[in-house]
Write an enzyme that holds these catalytic residues in place. Structure first.
Site, short mmCIF file in Angstrom:
data_model
loop_
_atom_site.label_atom_id
_atom_site.label_comp_id
_atom_site.label_asym_id
_atom_site.label_seq_id
_atom_site.Cartn_x
_atom_site.Cartn_y
_atom_site.Cartn_z
N TYR A 66 0.87 -1.18 0.00
CA TYR A 66 0.00 0.00 0.00
C TYR A 66 0.91 1.24 0.00
O TYR A 66 1.27 1.77 1.06
CB TYR A 66 -0.89 0.04 1.25
CG TYR A 66 -1.96 -1.02 1.33
CD1 TYR A 66 -2.37 -1.75 0.23
CD2 TYR A 66 -2.59 -1.29 2.55
CE1 TYR A 66 -3.36 -2.73 0.33
CE2 TYR A 66 -3.58 -2.25 2.65
CZ TYR A 66 -3.95 -2.97 1.54
OH TYR A 66 -4.94 -3.92 1.67
N PHE A 218 -13.40 -4.10 1.56
CA PHE A 218 -14.41 -3.29 0.86
C PHE A 218 -15.73 -3.29 1.65
O PHE A 218 -16.82 -3.47 1.07
CB PHE A 218 -14.66 -3.79 -0.57
CG PHE A 218 -13.52 -3.62 -1.54
CD1 PHE A 218 -12.50 -2.70 -1.30
CD2 PHE A 218 -13.46 -4.37 -2.71
CE1 PHE A 218 -11.45 -2.53 -2.21
CE2 PHE A 218 -12.43 -4.21 -3.62
CZ PHE A 218 -11.42 -3.29 -3.37
N PRO A 219 -15.68 -3.06 2.98
CA PRO A 219 -16.93 -3.08 3.77
C PRO A 219 -17.90 -1.96 3.38
O PRO A 219 -19.09 -2.06 3.66
CB PRO A 219 -16.43 -2.89 5.22
CG PRO A 219 -15.12 -2.15 5.07
CD PRO A 219 -14.52 -2.71 3.81
N LEU A 220 -17.35 -0.91 2.74
CA LEU A 220 -18.21 0.20 2.29
C LEU A 220 -18.40 0.14 0.77
O LEU A 220 -18.72 1.15 0.14
CB LEU A 220 -17.59 1.55 2.69
CG LEU A 220 -17.42 1.75 4.20
CD1 LEU A 220 -16.63 3.02 4.51
CD2 LEU A 220 -18.78 1.79 4.90
N GLY A 221 -18.18 -1.01 0.20
CA GLY A 221 -18.36 -1.17 -1.24
C GLY A 221 -17.06 -1.03 -2.00
O GLY A 221 -16.96 -1.49 -3.14
N GLY A 222 -16.08 -0.36 -1.42
CA GLY A 222 -14.75 -0.29 -2.03
C GLY A 222 -14.60 0.77 -3.10
O GLY A 222 -13.53 1.35 -3.25
N PHE A 223 -15.64 1.04 -3.85
CA PHE A 223 -15.52 1.97 -4.99
C PHE A 223 -16.59 3.06 -4.89
O PHE A 223 -17.23 3.42 -5.87
CB PHE A 223 -15.65 1.21 -6.31
CG PHE A 223 -14.67 0.09 -6.44
CD1 PHE A 223 -13.37 0.33 -6.87
CD2 PHE A 223 -15.03 -1.21 -6.10
CE1 PHE A 223 -12.46 -0.72 -6.98
CE2 PHE A 223 -14.13 -2.25 -6.20
CZ PHE A 223 -12.84 -2.01 -6.64
N1 LIG Z 1 -7.44 -8.45 1.28
C1 LIG Z 1 -7.65 -7.72 0.22
O1 LIG Z 1 -7.55 -8.19 -0.91
C2 LIG Z 1 -8.04 -6.29 0.37
C3 LIG Z 1 -8.51 -5.56 -0.76
C4 LIG Z 1 -8.90 -4.25 -0.56
C5 LIG Z 1 -8.83 -3.68 0.69
N2 LIG Z 1 -8.36 -4.38 1.76
C6 LIG Z 1 -8.34 -3.79 3.12
O2 LIG Z 1 -9.66 -3.48 3.46
C7 LIG Z 1 -9.72 -2.12 3.90
C8 LIG Z 1 -11.09 -1.56 3.57
O3 LIG Z 1 -11.29 -1.53 2.17
P1 LIG Z 1 -11.18 -0.20 1.32
O4 LIG Z 1 -10.60 0.90 2.11
O5 LIG Z 1 -10.54 -0.54 0.04
O6 LIG Z 1 -12.69 0.07 0.94
P2 LIG Z 1 -13.98 0.55 1.79
O7 LIG Z 1 -13.66 0.62 3.24
O8 LIG Z 1 -15.12 -0.28 1.35
O9 LIG Z 1 -14.23 1.99 1.20
C9 LIG Z 1 -13.28 3.00 1.29
C10 LIG Z 1 -13.79 4.13 0.43
O10 LIG Z 1 -14.99 4.65 1.01
C11 LIG Z 1 -14.82 6.02 1.31
N3 LIG Z 1 -15.40 6.25 2.64
C12 LIG Z 1 -14.91 5.84 3.84
N4 LIG Z 1 -15.72 6.22 4.83
C13 LIG Z 1 -16.75 6.90 4.26
C14 LIG Z 1 -17.90 7.52 4.76
N5 LIG Z 1 -18.16 7.54 6.07
N6 LIG Z 1 -18.76 8.11 3.87
C15 LIG Z 1 -18.50 8.10 2.55
N7 LIG Z 1 -17.42 7.50 1.99
C16 LIG Z 1 -16.54 6.89 2.85
C17 LIG Z 1 -13.35 6.31 1.29
O11 LIG Z 1 -13.10 7.60 0.77
P3 LIG Z 1 -12.55 8.78 1.75
O12 LIG Z 1 -11.09 8.58 1.85
O13 LIG Z 1 -12.95 10.02 1.05
O14 LIG Z 1 -13.26 8.62 3.06
C18 LIG Z 1 -12.82 5.24 0.32
O15 LIG Z 1 -12.88 5.75 -1.00
C19 LIG Z 1 -8.57 -1.46 3.14
O16 LIG Z 1 -8.23 -0.20 3.70
C20 LIG Z 1 -7.52 -2.52 3.25
O17 LIG Z 1 -6.88 -2.46 4.54
C21 LIG Z 1 -7.98 -5.68 1.60
#
Ligand SMILES: NC(=O)c1ccc[n+]([C@@H]2O[C@H](COP(=O)([O-])OP(=O)(O)OC[C@H]3O[C@@H](n4cnc5c(N)ncnc54)[C@H](OP(=O)(O)O)[C@@H]3O)[C@@H](O)[C@H]2O)c1
Length: 290
Positions: A66, A218-223
């Site tokens: 990362y 991707f608990p918040l959908g990821g995209f």
């Molecule tokens: N094992 C794997 O293959 C894998 C793959 C992907 C990710 N991960 C891990 O999983 C974690 C979580 O996934 P992720 O960060 O990719 O995706 P996520 O948590 O589903 O979504 C993050 C996205 O949502 C936005 N967001 C966060 N909080 C928000 C809110 N309260 N309201 C509106 N938008 C919000 C963020 O933008 P802002 O920055 O603008 O808030 C960011 O663009 C990662 O950080 C990583 O540690 C693991």
């Protein structure tokens, strides 16, 4: 006075004896919000980490791959939080390979390359032992079910050596989890899941049965937050945000679930941490999973 609001959803003991608040933090968005975009401001990323700790977040998910434009999640974590507070659990992942110039991992490391990747995480995080290391397998498509034993055995040996406390697997099928469990205890599974996905929850239930944490990525959908009328309806009922409902919905689905939402925004961090205190009803959950 700062309250540790992220602890409101209670704790889970990784591997039976390593406690973490069920609301954690994903560090993937610290260097860059979107892999195709410009790197974040260093000071902003450090402030998010410092605030996460104040809010009671004691489980941070990271990886050495990362990084973007001179900012790296591991290095930011070390700068913001080292010497680490007692009880902070930093989880990392090994397996994906990223060549110079790639914006994200594009291939899988061989078994023989994993020790180097573990040592890199130890050095970057400034620790003698990593709390939790996942073997992340497969690409970006659905888990492919290919054998993981040879690579997982390398991590199991590094755990025996004392370099790793707990082991996990990521992006796996139930058969791959079982294969890993035959080699060494698995404390956590990290797979893609959010409450709006019509995905089979069988693996989650297996984790719950075996006291393995299930950590959705991707608990918040990821995209971008999913545009979902079920989430909007529950959010309106609780005067909460959609993100909070997505997170509280995950935590309500199984006691084995740990949330690791990613953000580079202080406001979103506060909002997400507060979701640990949002209690959804059985009716809410039935509506969300309809
Ligand atoms: N094992 C794997 O293959 C894998 C793959 C992907 C990710 N991960 C891990 O999983 C974690 C979580 O996934 P992720 O960060 O990719 O995706 P996520 O948590 O589903 O979504 C993050 C996205 O949502 C936005 N967001 C966060 N909080 C928000 C809110 N309260 N309201 C509106 N938008 C919000 C963020 O933008 P802002 O920055 O603008 O808030 C960011 O663009 C990662 O950080 C990583 O540690 C693991």
């Amino acid at each position: 006075m700062t309250t540790k609001i992220a602890a409101a959803a209670g704790h889970w003991k990784l591997g039976g004896d390593l406690p973490v608040a069920r609301m954690g933090f994903g560090a993937m968005r610290l260097p860059v919000r979107d892999a195709e975009g410009a790197p974040n401001e260093r000071g902003d990323a450090l402030a998010v980490l410092a605030r996460a700790a104040e809010l009671g977040i004691d489980h941070i998910d990271t990886a050495a791959f990362y990084h973007q434009g001179g900012l790296a999640a591991n290095e930011l974590i070390k700068e913001a939080l080292h010497p680490y507070p007692d009880g902070l659990v930093i989880a990392t992942k090994v397996g994906p390979g990223r060549r110079p110039g790639d914006r994200y991992p594009t291939y899988e490391l061989e078994a023989g390359e994993l020790r180097g990747e573990v040592e890199r995480n130890l050095a970057e995080l400034g620790v003698d032992r990593l709390d939790l290391v996942y073997l992340r397998v497969g690409g970006r498509a659905e888990p492919d079910g290919a054998p993981i034993g040879e690579r997982f055995a390398v991590l199991a040996a590094l755990r025996e050596e004392g370099l790793i406390r707990r082991l996990g697997v990521s992006h796996v099928t139930a058969a791959q989890l079982a294969e890993a469990q035959r080699i060494a205890p698995v404390a956590a599974v990290q797979n893609r899941f959010d409450v709006t996905l019509p995905q089979d929850t069988g693996l989650m239930k297996t984790c719950e049965r075996d006291s393995v944490a299930y950590v959705p990525y991707f608990p918040l959908g990821g995209f971008g937050l999913p545009d979902d009328e079920r989430v909007a309806a529950v959010a309106a009922r609780h005067e909460a945000t959609a993100a909070q409902v997505l997170l509280a919905g995950l935590l309500a689905l199984s006691p084995a679930i740990l949330a690791i939402p990613g953000t580079s925004s202080l406001a979103h961090l506060e909002e997400n941490a507060a979701a640990a205190g949002l209690v959804l009803t059985g009716e809410d959950m039935a509506d969300l999973r309809r």
